[in-house]
Design a protein around this motif. Structure first.
Motif, PDB file in Angstrom:
ATOM      1  N   PRO A 280       2.419  -3.858   4.337  1.00  0.00           N
ATOM      2  CA  PRO A 280       3.625  -3.471   3.583  1.00  0.00           C
ATOM      3  C   PRO A 280       3.501  -2.205   3.089  1.00  0.00           C
ATOM      4  CG  PRO A 280       2.443  -5.348   2.424  1.00  0.00           C
ATOM      5  CD  PRO A 280       1.575  -5.109   3.466  1.00  0.00           C
ATOM      6  N   VAL A 281       4.360  -1.271   3.038  1.00  0.00           N
ATOM      7  CA  VAL A 281       4.178   0.271   2.466  1.00  0.00           C
ATOM      8  C   VAL A 281       5.344   0.204   1.309  1.00  0.00           C
ATOM      9  CG1 VAL A 281       4.611   2.481   2.835  1.00  0.00           C
ATOM     10  CG2 VAL A 281       3.272   1.345   4.514  1.00  0.00           C
ATOM     11  N   HIS A 282       5.091   0.900   0.100  1.00  0.00           N
ATOM     12  CA  HIS A 282       6.057   0.834  -0.778  1.00  0.00           C
ATOM     13  C   HIS A 282       6.325   2.349  -1.309  1.00  0.00           C
ATOM     14  CE1 HIS A 282       3.546   0.164  -4.836  1.00  0.00           C
ATOM     15  NE2 HIS A 282       2.969   0.728  -3.673  1.00  0.00           N
ATOM     16  N   THR A 283       5.499   3.262  -0.925  1.00  0.00           N
ATOM     17  CA  THR A 283       5.729   4.650  -1.211  1.00  0.00           C
ATOM     18  C   THR A 283       4.947   5.568   0.006  1.00  0.00           C
ATOM     19  OG1 THR A 283       3.385   5.357  -2.404  1.00  0.00           O
ATOM     20  CG2 THR A 283       5.264   4.335  -3.864  1.00  0.00           C
ATOM     21  N   ILE A 284       5.602   6.598   0.237  1.00  0.00           N
ATOM     22  CA  ILE A 284       5.179   7.500   1.258  1.00  0.00           C
ATOM     23  C   ILE A 284       5.081   9.013   0.714  1.00  0.00           C
ATOM     24  CG2 ILE A 284       5.451   8.549   3.611  1.00  0.00           C
ATOM     25  CD1 ILE A 284       6.522   5.874   4.447  1.00  0.00           C
ATOM     26  N   PHE A 285       4.262   9.720   0.782  1.00  0.00           N
ATOM     27  CA  PHE A 285       4.037  11.032   0.040  1.00  0.00           C
ATOM     28  C   PHE A 285       3.699  12.151   1.203  1.00  0.00           C
ATOM     29  CE2 PHE A 285       2.838  14.638  -2.391  1.00  0.00           C
ATOM     30  CZ  PHE A 285       3.571  14.554  -3.657  1.00  0.00           C
ATOM     31  N   LEU A 286       4.527  13.116   1.612  1.00  0.00           N
ATOM     32  CA  LEU A 286       4.108  13.988   2.272  1.00  0.00           C
ATOM     33  C   LEU A 286       3.471  15.130   1.533  1.00  0.00           C
ATOM     34  CD1 LEU A 286       5.350  12.418   4.723  1.00  0.00           C
ATOM     35  CD2 LEU A 286       6.048  14.774   5.662  1.00  0.00           C
TER      36      LEU A 286
ATOM     37  N   THR B 259       0.872  -1.243  -0.263  1.00  0.00           N
ATOM     38  CA  THR B 259      -0.060  -0.013  -0.135  1.00  0.00           C
ATOM     39  C   THR B 259       0.762   1.314  -0.044  1.00  0.00           C
ATOM     40  OG1 THR B 259      -1.912   0.948   0.967  1.00  0.00           O
ATOM     41  CG2 THR B 259      -0.261   0.259   2.519  1.00  0.00           C
ATOM     42  N   SER B 260       0.299   2.472   0.110  1.00  0.00           N
ATOM     43  CA  SER B 260       0.772   3.845  -0.103  1.00  0.00           C
ATOM     44  C   SER B 260       0.441   4.503   0.722  1.00  0.00           C
ATOM     45  CB  SER B 260       0.603   4.695  -1.494  1.00  0.00           C
ATOM     46  OG  SER B 260       1.335   3.698  -2.522  1.00  0.00           O
ATOM     47  N   LEU B 261       1.013   5.379   1.614  1.00  0.00           N
ATOM     48  CA  LEU B 261       0.543   6.422   2.540  1.00  0.00           C
ATOM     49  C   LEU B 261       0.874   7.797   2.100  1.00  0.00           C
ATOM     50  CD1 LEU B 261       2.620   4.898   6.023  1.00  0.00           C
ATOM     51  CD2 LEU B 261       0.481   4.457   5.062  1.00  0.00           C
ATOM     52  N   TYR B 262      -0.236   8.355   2.046  1.00  0.00           N
ATOM     53  CA  TYR B 262      -0.247   9.788   1.944  1.00  0.00           C
ATOM     54  C   TYR B 262      -0.630  10.604   3.327  1.00  0.00           C
ATOM     55  CZ  TYR B 262      -1.712  14.623   0.824  1.00  0.00           C
ATOM     56  OH  TYR B 262      -1.767  16.000   0.421  1.00  0.00           O
ATOM     57  N   LEU B 263       0.407  11.503   3.627  1.00  0.00           N
ATOM     58  CA  LEU B 263       0.200  12.420   4.761  1.00  0.00           C
ATOM     59  C   LEU B 263      -0.058  13.782   4.374  1.00  0.00           C
ATOM     60  CD1 LEU B 263       2.445   9.870   5.452  1.00  0.00           C
ATOM     61  CD2 LEU B 263       2.323  10.703   7.667  1.00  0.00           C
ATOM     62  N   HIS B 264      -0.947  14.441   4.813  1.00  0.00           N
ATOM     63  CA  HIS B 264      -1.350  15.645   4.449  1.00  0.00           C
ATOM     64  C   HIS B 264      -0.867  16.842   5.693  1.00  0.00           C
ATOM     65  CE1 HIS B 264      -3.320  18.722   1.891  1.00  0.00           C
ATOM     66  NE2 HIS B 264      -3.884  19.303   3.126  1.00  0.00           N
ATOM     67  N   ILE B 265      -0.041  17.862   5.205  1.00  0.00           N
ATOM     68  CA  ILE B 265       0.425  18.716   5.969  1.00  0.00           C
ATOM     69  C   ILE B 265      -0.201  20.172   5.517  1.00  0.00           C
ATOM     70  CG2 ILE B 265       2.324  19.964   7.020  1.00  0.00           C
ATOM     71  CD1 ILE B 265       2.468  16.967   7.461  1.00  0.00           C
ATOM     72  N   PRO B 266      -1.224  20.695   6.436  1.00  0.00           N
ATOM     73  CA  PRO B 266      -2.285  21.445   6.065  1.00  0.00           C
ATOM     74  C   PRO B 266      -2.025  23.158   6.263  1.00  0.00           C
ATOM     75  CG  PRO B 266      -3.261  20.676   7.969  1.00  0.00           C
ATOM     76  CD  PRO B 266      -1.753  20.004   7.680  1.00  0.00           C
ATOM     77  N   PHE B 267      -0.701  23.407   6.163  1.00  0.00           N
ATOM     78  CA  PHE B 267      -0.363  24.663   6.729  1.00  0.00           C
ATOM     79  C   PHE B 267       0.676  25.298   5.563  1.00  0.00           C
ATOM     80  CE2 PHE B 267       0.049  21.720  10.150  1.00  0.00           C
ATOM     81  CZ  PHE B 267      -1.066  22.181  11.208  1.00  0.00           C
TER      82      PHE B 267
ATOM     83  N   LEU C  95      -3.721  10.035   5.533  1.00  0.00           N
ATOM     84  CA  LEU C  95      -3.649  10.482   6.769  1.00  0.00           C
ATOM     85  C   LEU C  95      -3.481  12.137   6.920  1.00  0.00           C
ATOM     86  CD1 LEU C  95      -0.943   7.615   7.625  1.00  0.00           C
ATOM     87  CD2 LEU C  95      -3.404   7.503   8.291  1.00  0.00           C
ATOM     88  N   GLY C  96      -4.014  12.603   7.998  1.00  0.00           N
ATOM     89  CA  GLY C  96      -4.011  13.939   8.176  1.00  0.00           C
ATOM     90  C   GLY C  96      -5.180  14.719   7.707  1.00  0.00           C
ATOM     91  N   ALA C  97      -5.445  16.027   8.288  1.00  0.00           N
ATOM     92  CA  ALA C  97      -6.603  16.744   8.089  1.00  0.00           C
ATOM     93  C   ALA C  97      -6.888  16.806   6.629  1.00  0.00           C
ATOM     94  CB  ALA C  97      -6.513  18.096   8.649  1.00  0.00           C
ATOM     95  N   GLY C  98      -8.211  16.276   6.233  1.00  0.00           N
ATOM     96  CA  GLY C  98      -8.705  16.558   4.852  1.00  0.00           C
ATOM     97  C   GLY C  98      -8.141  15.618   3.873  1.00  0.00           C
ATOM     98  N   ALA C  99      -7.440  14.658   4.427  1.00  0.00           N
ATOM     99  CA  ALA C  99      -6.698  13.550   3.637  1.00  0.00           C
ATOM    100  C   ALA C  99      -7.856  12.545   3.152  1.00  0.00           C
ATOM    101  CB  ALA C  99      -5.544  12.939   4.168  1.00  0.00           C
TER     102      ALA C  99
END
Ligand code: SF4
Length: 397
Positions: free
Chosen positions: A55-61, A4-12, A269-273
């Motif tokens: 299992p995670v193969h991509t992470i995106f902030l 899977t992939s993880l998207y993490l949202h940084i709302p600033f 993951l994160g606000a509005g993600a």
């Protein structure tokens, strides 16, 4: 299990640009430490709710402006993800950054923390166009950021650019492209400016105060980009994305975004993600303060009970995706991949029905209009179809 992939949202953001409709806020930097804690808590919650190590193969902030997070927060975040998930050793770990927010020390720290791809929001090299967009950096910030990123050891850089800007001429766009190529990135994303509801740009446009290039001029800009980037050794692999070939001869595509375009699972993951996990489309609560409160209270009340995937305490909605919808979304997103397209065999294997059975009539009509073609068992957009992608995608919604 499928990675899977993880998207993490940084709302600033330091400032809210006039064209932007992302879930991001200026003036809330004081929330960043608590927000980082909440993000870690949500990542850990989701991992525990999965009942097995995902299992995670991509992470995106992404953001917002993720590069507003201090290094210490970035390090804690990545350490927590590595502790909670099976992150592949060769995982792509990307960060979106705004040029005016970077320094050599910060970039070196990001690389040491484990980031291996930076995506810079350049948008334009012209001082006037940057002013119109209300961007807070200038082109010298971009040149410095690229230089510092290379010095820090980043070998995979993307630059985001926007065309079809108010008052932009073809000559100005050509100059932008020359400068983009001159920076020698591995990857370029070129987006047509879109005027979104609720933005200051929308209001200006409604009052006739934005001198936007017409559709023909924007199409000419797109075609110019295609020919200049092709001439410079870039390969277009998605409607808005070009990449240099890697050691294996394949374009150095953004592997995280490929997960979206192939309609494969990712956690938001994160606000509005937003996420697509365990057969559901998920969306988190929008406001950063509400997000922090939800995660804090849930953690204080104890961890997740079993089998809660894909929900976390921050989830505002989780809609099940039935096979019909998943098929349509697979077509809409897969056709954006202008080389890879949608494989006939892959579609049949995934859905137990052929492209012909599912969409035969629509596909034939689009082929007759010269917008779709089939080659080597793959259905994809024609050159003309790339310009009229939205008309094609609508057939599959
Ligand atoms: S920097 Fe990017 S995310 Fe932030 S307001 Fe501007 S366009 Fe939106």
């Amino acid at each position: 299990m499928q990675p899977t992939s993880l998207y993490l949202h940084i709302p600033f953001c330091r400032h809210r640009c006039g064209y932007c409709d992302f879930n991001t806020y200026a003036g809330l930097d004081n929330l960043i430490p608590a927000y980082t804690d909440a993000l870690i808590a949500e990542a850990e919650w989701l991992a525990a709710a999965a009942g097995e190590r995902l299992p995670v193969h991509t992470i995106f902030l992404g953001g917002g402006t993720p590069s507003l997070l201090p290094l210490e927060g970035m390090q804690r975040l990545l350490q927590a993800l590595h502790a909670a998930y099976d992150v592949a050793p060769e995982a792509e770990i990307s960060l979106e950054a705004n040029p005016g927010t970077l320094s050599p020390e910060y970039l070196a720290g990001l690389r040491a923390a484990g980031f291996n791809r930076i995506s810079l929001g350049v948008q334009s090299a012209s001082p006037h166009e940057l002013l119109v967009l209300e961007r807070e950096h200038d082109f010298s910030d971009v040149v410095n950021s690229v230089k510092w990123a290379r010095q820090a050891g980043f070998e995979n850089l993307n630059l985001d650019w926007i065309f079809g800007l108010p008052g932009q001429s073809l000559a100005s766009w050509q100059r932008n492209l020359e400068l983009a190529i001159g920076l020698a990135p591995e990857h370029l994303s070129l987006y047509a400016l879109s005027i979104e509801h609720g933005t200051p740009f929308k209001e200006l446009d409604t009052r006739g105060l934005l001198a936007l290039p017409d559709g023909d001029a924007a199409a000419e800009m797109y075609e110019l980009a295609d020919s200049m980037l092709g001439g410079a050794g870039f390969v277009q692999y998605e409607i808005s994305n070009w990449a240099k070939p890697g050691a294996d001869g394949q374009p150095l595509a953004c592997r995280h975004n490929l997960q979206y375009w192939r309609n494969l699972p990712y956690a938001g993951l994160g606000a509005g993600a937003h996420g697509f996990l365990a057969g559901h489309r998920t969306a988190n609560v929008l406001a950063p303060a509400a997000y922090i409160k939800r995660m804090r209270e849930a953690v204080q009340a104890g961890g997740p009970t079993a089998a809660q995937l894909p929900r976390t305490p921050a989830t505002a909605s989780a809609e099940p995706v039935d096979a019909h919808r998943e098929m349509g979304e697979t077509m809409m997103m897969g056709l954006r991949l202008v080389r890879e397209g949608v494989s006939q065999a892959g579609f049949a294997e995934r859905f137990g029905s052929t492209l012909e059975q599912a969409y035969g009539r629509s596909i034939r009509a689009l082929q007759q209009r010269g917008l779709l073609e089939t080659a080597s068992g793959v259905l994809r957009l024609t050159q003309q179809g790339r310009l009229l992608g939205n008309q094609v995608f609508m057939e599959f919604v």
